[in-house]
Structure formats: structure tokens, C-alpha cells
Write a protein that holds these residues in place. Structure first.
Motif, PDB file in Angstrom:
ATOM      1  N   THR A 634       0.891  -1.158  -0.028  1.00 30.41           N
ATOM      2  CA  THR A 634      -0.087  -0.024   0.018  1.00 30.41           C
ATOM      3  C   THR A 634       0.865   1.077  -0.081  1.00 30.41           C
ATOM      4  O   THR A 634       0.595   2.429  -0.648  1.00 30.41           O
ATOM      5  CB  THR A 634      -0.996  -0.010   1.086  1.00 30.41           C
ATOM      6  N   LEU A 635       2.101   1.276   0.623  1.00 33.57           N
ATOM      7  CA  LEU A 635       3.037   2.407   0.941  1.00 33.57           C
ATOM      8  C   LEU A 635       3.578   2.781  -0.453  1.00 33.57           C
ATOM      9  O   LEU A 635       4.039   3.880  -1.065  1.00 33.57           O
ATOM     10  CB  LEU A 635       3.964   2.332   1.946  1.00 33.57           C
ATOM     11  N   HIS A 636       3.650   1.995  -1.325  1.00 33.73           N
ATOM     12  CA  HIS A 636       4.008   1.864  -2.691  1.00 33.73           C
ATOM     13  C   HIS A 636       2.955   2.768  -3.469  1.00 33.73           C
ATOM     14  O   HIS A 636       3.434   3.626  -4.357  1.00 33.73           O
ATOM     15  CB  HIS A 636       4.344   0.693  -3.410  1.00 33.73           C
ATOM     16  N   LEU A 637       1.777   2.452  -3.348  1.00 30.63           N
ATOM     17  CA  LEU A 637       0.706   3.259  -3.915  1.00 30.63           C
ATOM     18  C   LEU A 637       0.742   4.552  -3.627  1.00 30.63           C
ATOM     19  O   LEU A 637       0.148   5.689  -4.405  1.00 30.63           O
ATOM     20  CB  LEU A 637      -0.562   2.531  -3.877  1.00 30.63           C
ATOM     21  N   VAL A 638       1.023   5.039  -2.466  1.00 28.90           N
ATOM     22  CA  VAL A 638       0.970   6.370  -1.830  1.00 28.90           C
ATOM     23  C   VAL A 638       2.455   7.111  -1.914  1.00 28.90           C
ATOM     24  O   VAL A 638       2.378   8.420  -1.552  1.00 28.90           O
ATOM     25  CB  VAL A 638       0.186   6.721  -0.621  1.00 28.90           C
ATOM     26  N   HIS A 639       3.321   6.543  -2.445  1.00 30.78           N
ATOM     27  CA  HIS A 639       4.535   6.938  -2.444  1.00 30.78           C
ATOM     28  C   HIS A 639       4.556   8.297  -3.396  1.00 30.78           C
ATOM     29  O   HIS A 639       5.231   9.405  -2.828  1.00 30.78           O
ATOM     30  CB  HIS A 639       5.663   6.071  -2.901  1.00 30.78           C
ATOM     31  N   ALA A 640       4.226   8.234  -4.324  1.00 31.67           N
ATOM     32  CA  ALA A 640       4.195   9.486  -5.184  1.00 31.67           C
ATOM     33  C   ALA A 640       3.720  10.623  -4.628  1.00 31.67           C
ATOM     34  O   ALA A 640       4.120  11.899  -4.671  1.00 31.67           O
ATOM     35  CB  ALA A 640       3.680   9.037  -6.707  1.00 31.67           C
ATOM     36  N   ASP A 641       2.379  10.468  -4.185  1.00 33.03           N
ATOM     37  CA  ASP A 641       1.639  11.530  -3.437  1.00 33.03           C
ATOM     38  C   ASP A 641       2.392  12.077  -2.329  1.00 33.03           C
ATOM     39  O   ASP A 641       2.474  13.276  -2.151  1.00 33.03           O
ATOM     40  CB  ASP A 641       0.481  11.077  -2.927  1.00 33.03           C
ATOM     41  N   ALA A 642       2.990  11.324  -1.394  1.00 32.71           N
ATOM     42  CA  ALA A 642       3.815  11.680  -0.280  1.00 32.71           C
ATOM     43  C   ALA A 642       4.903  12.461  -0.689  1.00 32.71           C
ATOM     44  O   ALA A 642       5.414  13.499  -0.261  1.00 32.71           O
ATOM     45  CB  ALA A 642       4.147  10.639   0.615  1.00 32.71           C
ATOM     46  N   VAL A 649       6.179   8.878   5.545  1.00 38.13           N
ATOM     47  CA  VAL A 649       5.499   8.034   5.992  1.00 38.13           C
ATOM     48  C   VAL A 649       6.392   7.023   6.869  1.00 38.13           C
ATOM     49  O   VAL A 649       7.159   6.521   6.128  1.00 38.13           O
ATOM     50  CB  VAL A 649       4.773   7.162   5.019  1.00 38.13           C
ATOM     51  N   GLU A 650       6.060   6.866   8.107  1.00 39.13           N
ATOM     52  CA  GLU A 650       7.045   6.012   9.083  1.00 39.13           C
ATOM     53  C   GLU A 650       5.930   4.755   9.590  1.00 39.13           C
ATOM     54  O   GLU A 650       4.811   4.940   9.452  1.00 39.13           O
ATOM     55  CB  GLU A 650       7.222   6.694  10.193  1.00 39.13           C
ATOM     56  N   THR A 651       6.550   3.672   9.783  1.00 34.53           N
ATOM     57  CA  THR A 651       5.914   2.430  10.240  1.00 34.53           C
ATOM     58  C   THR A 651       6.230   1.899  11.524  1.00 34.53           C
ATOM     59  O   THR A 651       7.624   2.173  11.921  1.00 34.53           O
ATOM     60  CB  THR A 651       5.810   1.447   9.162  1.00 34.53           C
ATOM     61  N   ASP A 652       5.486   1.583  12.488  1.00 30.80           N
ATOM     62  CA  ASP A 652       5.967   0.943  13.910  1.00 30.80           C
ATOM     63  C   ASP A 652       4.967  -0.186  13.921  1.00 30.80           C
ATOM     64  O   ASP A 652       3.969  -0.221  14.439  1.00 30.80           O
ATOM     65  CB  ASP A 652       5.528   2.131  14.793  1.00 30.80           C
ATOM     66  N   LEU A 653       5.472  -1.234  13.567  1.00 32.76           N
ATOM     67  CA  LEU A 653       5.103  -2.859  13.681  1.00 32.76           C
ATOM     68  C   LEU A 653       5.919  -3.845  14.477  1.00 32.76           C
ATOM     69  O   LEU A 653       6.977  -3.553  14.520  1.00 32.76           O
ATOM     70  CB  LEU A 653       4.810  -3.267  12.116  1.00 32.76           C
TER      71      LEU A 653
END
Length: 774
Positions: A634-642, A649-653
Motif C-alpha cells: 500500500t505504501l508503494h501506491l501512495v509514495h508518489a503523493d507523499a 511515512v513511518e511504520t511502527d510494527l
């Protein structure tokens, strides 16, 4: 069979000498005359090229001087309306270039400044200045010395010269570029010459005037007269109209026309019979100038001649260089000395053969001593530690250096072999002759599924997918063209499976440019390709799902809103029927109308209820999946917009999240909507930290997912999850409503949490996959 090195040296030297003599004699008889003729043609070509370069070098300063004067006048460096300063500029140009006969400038109002050489006048230079002070024409003649000092002045009131009517002015003005006139005989000096003219422009691109240069080309004839072309050869220059404008004998190029004026002699009438015989027929056929270099041979007066005609120098100088010379100038000596040279060669061969035999024996002596010593050592007659026989130091050093080179080369080959075999990428060597694999490493074999022995002799096209064969020959190697490959392509494994690989190939050549082999590297990128395709599929599914959910929510909302007025219509129709029944004289037609209204309103309500039921049942298939993998895609899909909004965009899993069960595409759509909402909210902030954090953890049999941003937050009093309510000017107010519906349809919950910290915080839950206990 044992062969003697001394005998081989002696026989080889004598035999090579004898063969060399035979080759010299044979080639002398067969090719010497033709070689000399070819040499004569090359000489004529060189003469033509040299004459062309000399002519261009002789005339190019004139073009540079005229264009420089035009640019200076055009850029107001020298005022073209100031005759004194312009005269000084033209005077300096005339001093710099000795081939200039005169330099002049004519303007649009008829002014004229002309500086020319005047060897017969009271001064070395003469200036003619025509101007119009107070509207009156004035012509002045000024003779000056070499230091620009005035020797004599004189007015010429009878002069009627107008530069604007001269051909050089008219042509330069019409073509608006630097032009060359056709060569002609100067009236004053009776010498051949040519005029070059360049226009001078005003700032508005209109013509201010024209700068001209008269050049005497008689020095080109003097240059031709100094050329040594054999003994009797000559070179001449022919204009495109057939006029001979330069000849070693300048007297031949001038003749009188019918009106008594001097003109150039035509090639068909020039008093040079050999030149007429050589080049006159070309003029008769209209082939002057020629399109390319034209060598030929012809006979004249019982003698054989060779000639060459060169193409024109340039479009502006359509001059053709023509050269001719007798063949005997080049071949007579060889014909006379041929027999003497053959006997001399035979004598030299005999003497050198004897010397070669003696030299071979002398050279062979140390080698023979080593051979004898080796034989005696093998028979045990001498001690191996005995002193070595006397030999050549050069041979000893060469032998030691050769041993060192062999050791170094073996070490290099060993290191290269280890690198080749242990490389993490597939590597292969390709033969330069046929393009077959010479050797491959184990990684290459593992990628394509063939054994290393099986691959030897195969070709790269044998491994490629049939649809990707474009650009690859079936056979052939890199011997003729560079073997350069850099592309992603599909290959067919031995087991029939299709894989994606990255190929990179180069050709290794020796110092002479000969192809030794090609090196090909191969890397398996099937998994990365599959991941990219999976992300593309997810994007398409999300787009389709978003469109479907949007339409479904709109349809559901419209169904809810339309159901109330339809119910009211049905009730009112039923009430009207009751009232109509109580009336004594009821209208039957009115009763039918009210009955039809009630029937159709009830039918519309049934259609709307069926539509809502259909929409609610379209929940999609649920599967087990890893939330961390879905988040990465999903992060690939919004990478260009970000990136465009400068949002990180950070992740904490946690390291290990349990598998969840839900509609994978719907959960991805929820993530995309929440992330894009956060990015769009922060994109409007002029400053501050722009960051979105996605976290997840396990909580009460669910995976709790949070999407937090550092944006402006949610406006107070806004009901986020109400349909058709939005803060975006171009929004429809369905995004969060659809997200909540999709999360709830998958057994989870979506909510927003208020906080004292800036930004918005959304959370939703996804059910964890239930494991079956045995």
C-alpha cells in the motif's frame, strides 16, 4: 622425427630470401607499372586537394575581413556614416591582406568609401569617398602613403558612380548574406579577380549598406606554376561556366571578347591543347563541374596521359581543380631500370643467402651447445651443477621475464576463475566466432536449470522466451560488432518455467581491437517482477473497489432517502381511496388512477429494497493474509503523493503480527483512503513537520491499526462518518463513510480519537485468523 634447429634456420633464411626475391621480381613485372600509375593518380589527387586548400586559404581571409567589417559597422563599433573612420578601417584591412586589391563600403543613401592599391599613383593607396553633405553629392580622391598620411587630394565632380547599381551590391542586398561574384578581369589592373560582398544590417534587420572586397586571383596561377607534377604535368582551375580562371601560364587565361574587352578563355578554346583534349569534352557534355573526383586516361600526340578533375571547392566558389600529366613522367624510369633491378635483386638474393647461412650457423652455436650439454647430462657424463655454456644474455633475461609473465598470468587466471565461479550473479563467456557459451558458472546454471556441461555450446537465443527474441540473432558472436546487452528479458528454464532476468553483456577485445570473448551476467529478478505485478493488481483492485463502494454507498443513501416519499405517496393514495369509497357518487376512473398510484409506489419501494439488499450482500471474499505485507504494498501506491507533498511515512510494527482474516482489497482501500486523507491535510500546511505514522499491535483477538498524522486535525462539530458531509471543496463526503462500512463488513470497527496533540488519529480493527485446535 628429430629435426635440427640449425638446419631449419639455414634452410628457412635461405628459402625466405629466395621467396622474397621471387615475389619482388614477379610483382615488379606485374604491378610496378600499375602501381606507379595509381601513384600518379594519387599525386594528381593530392595536387588537386592542395590547390583547393590553397584557394580556400587564399580567399577565406577576404570573407573574414568583409564579414568583420560588416559586423563592426552593424554593431556601431565603426560608424558606417563616418567616412573618415570607415576609410581608416578599410585601409587597415587592405594592409593586412596582400591579396586584396581594394576594400569598399556602399550605403543605401548612395555614400561610398573605397580604398585600393595604387602602384602607379602619387601614393601607395588611393581612397575614393562619395558623400552627400547638405544633400549635395561630393566625390573626393585621396592618395595616402603606407602610414595613412595624405599625399594628394583631389575632387572629381564628373564622377557619377552609384554603388547601389553595382552587381555586388544588388546581389548581396537581395540574398542578405555574404556572396561571391563570378571571376572577371579587373578593368583597372587587367588582372583576373573576384569580388566578395557582405550586407550590413540595421537593428530592425533592414539593409544599412554593403561591404565589398576585390581580390586578385593571379597569385593562384603563380601557385600553380610552382607545383611539380611529374616533369610536364600542369594544374588549372575551371569555373562552372567553363572559363579557365587560373593556369600556370597566366597569359593563356585572358582573351578579348567581340567588344574588345578582356575576358577569361573557355576550356574549349584555351591555347593549351593537352588541357583541351583532357577536359574540353566534359565541357561539351555539360559535365563541368563534376559531382565527384573523376580520374581518367587519354591519348594526345602519341603519348598517354593521366588526368583528374576534382569536385567544386564549395557552393560559393564553384571552381573545379583539373590536373593532367604524361604517364611517362612516372613510368619511364621504371621501364628503363626494370631489367637492371631484376639482375641486381638476384645478386643481392644470392649474397644474402650465403650471409644468412653463415649467420644461422653462428646463431645456432649456443643453442647447439645447450643441446649437447643436455644430452651429456642425460647420459650421466657431466655434472648437472657444471657451469653453463656461454650463451646470450638477452636470451637469459627474456627467458626469466617470460617465466615471470607465465607465473603472473596463471595467478591472474586463477583469481579470475575464482571470481567467475564464486560470483553471486550468473556469468557466462561467449565465443566471438559463433556466439556459443564457452563456460558458465554454477549460479548461471542454477538460474536457467541446465547443467554447466549442457550449456557449453548453446547460444543465448536458445534460452530466451520466443516473444523476446527481437534484437538477438540465432547464431553469430561479437567478432564483428560489439556485443552490448543491457535489458530485462524473459527466459525459459529447462523445466519449461518462465523467469525474468536482467542481462548485461560486453565484449572483451585485445589491443588490436580483436574480439576475445563476450562476458554475460544474468540476475534472476522474477520475485521482484512478481511483487511489482502484485502491487499493480492491488492498485487496479483498489480503484475498482473504490468505484464500486462509492456507487454502492450513493445508491444505498439514495434508496434510503427515496423510500420515505414513496411511502408517503402510497399512504396518501390509500387514504384517497377510503375517502372515495365514502362518497355516494364516486368516479370509477379516479378510483383506477388512485389504485394505480398506490400500486406503482409500492412497486418502487420493493425495487429500492431489493437494490439495498443486493448492495449489502456484496461483501467480497475474505482471506487470510499478513498485514505487514499488505501495508508495504500500500505504501508503494501512495509514495508518489507523499513525495510530491513532502510528507514522510513511518511504520511502527511488532516483529511478528498474527495473520488476519478479511477482504484484502477492502482493507487496502481503507489504508489508502486514510493515508491520502492525511497527506492531503498536511500538504496545505506552510511549515512544520509533515509526517504520517502507521502502527499496529494485537489487542483482544484483533489487530489494532492506527494512522496518525501531524496535520491540522479535525474541525470541531464535523460528523466524519456521515454520508455527503466533507471538508474538501471537491469531495463527495463518502470516503470515511465507505471506509467504516468496509471495516464493519469485515468484522472490525473504525473510529477517530480526539487528542491534545496536533493532527488526526484514526484507528480500526481487523479480526485475527482463528486457529483450529485438534
Amino acid at each position: 622425427m628429430t629435426k635440427s634447429l640449425g638446419a631449419l634456420l639455414a634452410i628457412g633464411l635461405a628459402g625466405l630470401q629466395f621467396l622474397a626475391v621471387l615475389a619482388v621480381v614477379f610483382s615488379s613485372y606485374v604491378t610496378s607499372q600499375q602501381a606507379l600509375i595509381n601513384h600518379a593518380r594519387d599525386l594528381l589527387r593530392d595536387v588537386g586537394i592542395n590547390t583547393m586548400e590553397h584557394s580556400k586559404g587564399f580567399l577565406s581571409p577576404a570573407q573574414g575581413a568583409a564579414e568583420l567589417a560588416a559586423r563592426l559597422a552593424q554593431n556601431r563599433v565603426v560608424a558606417s556614416d563616418d567616412p573618415q573612420r570607415l576609410e581608416q578601417l578599410l585601409f587597415q584591412q587592405l594592409q593586412i591582406a596582400p591579396q586584396f586589391a581594394g576594400v569598399y563600403y556602399g550605403s543605401e543613401n548612395g555614400d561610398f568609401v573605397y580604398v585600393m592599391r595604387s602602384p602607379d599613383g602619387p601614393g601607395e593607396f588611393r581612397s575614393k569617398i562619395i558623400d552627400h553633405p547638405n544633400g549635395q553629392r561630393r566625390t573626393r580622391l585621396i592618395w595616402r602613403s603606407d602610414d595613412f598620411s595624405v599625399v594628394e587630394r583631389r575632387d572629381d565632380p564628373a564622377d557619377a558612380y552609384d554603388p547601389r547599381q553595382r552587381p555586388w551590391y544588388v546581389k548581396a542586398r537581395a540574398e542578405r548574406t555574404t556572396i561571391w561574384t563570378d571571376p572577371y578581369i579587373f578593368f583597372s589592373s587587367q588582372q583576373p579577380g573576384i569580388t566578395l560582398a557582405a550586407p550590413v544590417f540595421k537593428p530592425d534587420k533592414s539593409i544599412r549598406g554593403v561591404v565589398g572586397v576585390d581580390i586578385e586571383i593571379s597569385m593562384i596561377s603563380e601557385f600553380l606554376s610552382r607545383l611539380n607534377i611529374g616533369t610536364n604535368g600542369k594544374a588549372l582551375i575551371i569555373h562552372r561556366n567553363g572559363d579557365v580562371i587560373a593556369h600556370p601560364n597566366q597569359a593563356l587565361i585572358k582573351t578579348e571578347s567581340e567588344d574588345g574587352a578582356l575576358r577569361f578563355a573557355d576550356i574549349r578554346e584555351i591555347d593549351d591543347p593537352i588541357a583541351r583534349a583532357a577536359f574540353g569534352p566534359l565541357a561539351d557534355s555539360g559535365s563541368i563541374p563534376v559531382a565527384k573526383e573523376t580520374p581518367s586516361q587519354f591519348d594526345y600526340g602519341g603519348a598517354r596521359y593521366v588526368s583528374t578533375m576534382m569536385p567544386v571547392i564549395s557552393d560559393k566558389l564553384p571552381w573545379t581543380i583539373a590536373v593532367y600529366a604524361p604517364e611517362d613522367d612516372f613510368t619511364a624510369v621504371i621501364k628503363k631500370n626494370r631489367a637492371m633491378n631484376i639482375w641486381l635483386a638476384a645478386l643481392v638474393a644470392a649474397v644474402t643467402a650465403l650471409v644468412g647461412l653463415a649467420l644461422a650457423d653462428y646463431i645456432h652455436k649456443p643453442v647447439r651447445a645447450f643441446a649437447v650439454r643436455t644430452a651429456l647430462i642425460s647420459q650421466g657424463e657431466i655434472d648437472p651443477d657444471a657451469p653453463l655454456p656461454k650463451t646470450y644474455k638477452e636470451l637469459e633475461r627474456a627467458n626469466a621475464a617470460l617465466v615471470q609473465q607465465i607465473v603472473a598470468r596463471r595467478e591472474t587466471e586463477r583469481e579470475y576463475g575464482q571470481t567467475f565461479n564464486m560470483s553471486s550473479r550468473g556469468m557466462a563467456q561467449i565465443a566471438p566466432e559463433d556466439g556459443g557459451f564457452v563456460r558458465v558458472n554454477q549460479r548461471f546454471s542454477d538460474i536457467v536449470g541446465y547443467g554447466r556441461d549442457e550449456l557449453v555450446g548453446m547460444h543465448l537465443p536458445d534460452l530466451l522466451h520466443p516473444d523476446d527474441m527481437v534484437g538477438f540473432a540465432t547464431q553469430g558472436g561479437p567478432s564483428s560488432n560489439d556485443f552490448v546487452v543491457n535489458r530485462d528479458i524473459r527466459c525459459i528454464r529447462k523445466d519449461g518455467g518462465t523467469i525474468w532476468v536482467t542481462l548485461n553483456g560486453i565484449t572483451i577485445r585485445d589491443r588490436q581491437g580483436k574480439a576475445l570473448h563476450a562476458v554475460l551476467t544474468m540476475e534472476d529478478i522474477t520475485q521482484s517482477r512478481n511483487r511489482e505485478q502484485e502491487i499493480d493488481r492491488l492498485n487496479r483492485d483498489l480503484t475498482h473497489l473504490a468505484r464500486g463502494n462509492t456507487m454502492g454507498q450513493m445508491a444505498s443513501g439514495l434508496a434510503h432517502e427515496l423510500n420515505q416519499p414513496l411511502t408517503a405517496i402510497a399512504q396518501n393514495a390509500d387514504t384517497a381511496l377510503l375517502v372515495l369509497d365514502q362518497m355516494p357518487d364516486s368516479d370509477a376512473e379516479l378510483r383506477d388512477i388512485l389504485t394505480e398510484i398506490e400500486h406503482q409506489s409500492l412497486r418502487a419501494g420493493e425495487i429500492i429494497r431489493a437494490l439495498r439488499s443486493f448492495i449489502r450482500k456484496d461483501e467480497g471474499a475474505r482471506t487470510n493474509f499478513n498485514f505487514a505485507d499488505l501495508l508495504a504494498q500500500t505504501l508503494h501506491l501512495v509514495h508518489a503523493d507523499a513525495t510530491e507533498a513532502q510528507v514522510s511515512v513511518e511504520t511502527d510494527l511488532p516483529p511478528h503480527l498474527p495473520l488476519v482474516v478479511a477482504n484484502r482489497v477492502q482493507i487496502a482501500q481503507v489504508l489508502v483512503n486514510l493515508l491520502r486523507n492525511a497527506i492531503e491535510a498536511m500538504a496545505t500546511r506552510p511549515d512544520g513537520v509533515r509526517q504520517v505514522t502507521v502502527n499496529a499491535r494485537e489487542a483482544d483477538g484483533m489487530v489494532l491499526v492506527g494512522v496518525e498524522d501531524t496535520g491540522p486535525g479535525i474541525a470541531p462539530g464535523l460528523n466524519l462518518f456521515t454520508q455527503f458531509e466533507t471538508t474538501k471543496p471537491d469531495g463527495m463526503g463518502l470516503g470515511l463513510s465507505i471506509c467504516r462500512s468496509m471495516v464493519e463488513a469485515n468484522g472490525g470497527t473504525l473510529w477517530h480519537t480526539d487528542s491534545d496533540q496536533p493532527g488526526a488519529k484514526f484507528y480500526f480493527t481487523i479480526p485475527i485468523r482463528q486457529t483450529v485446535q485438534t
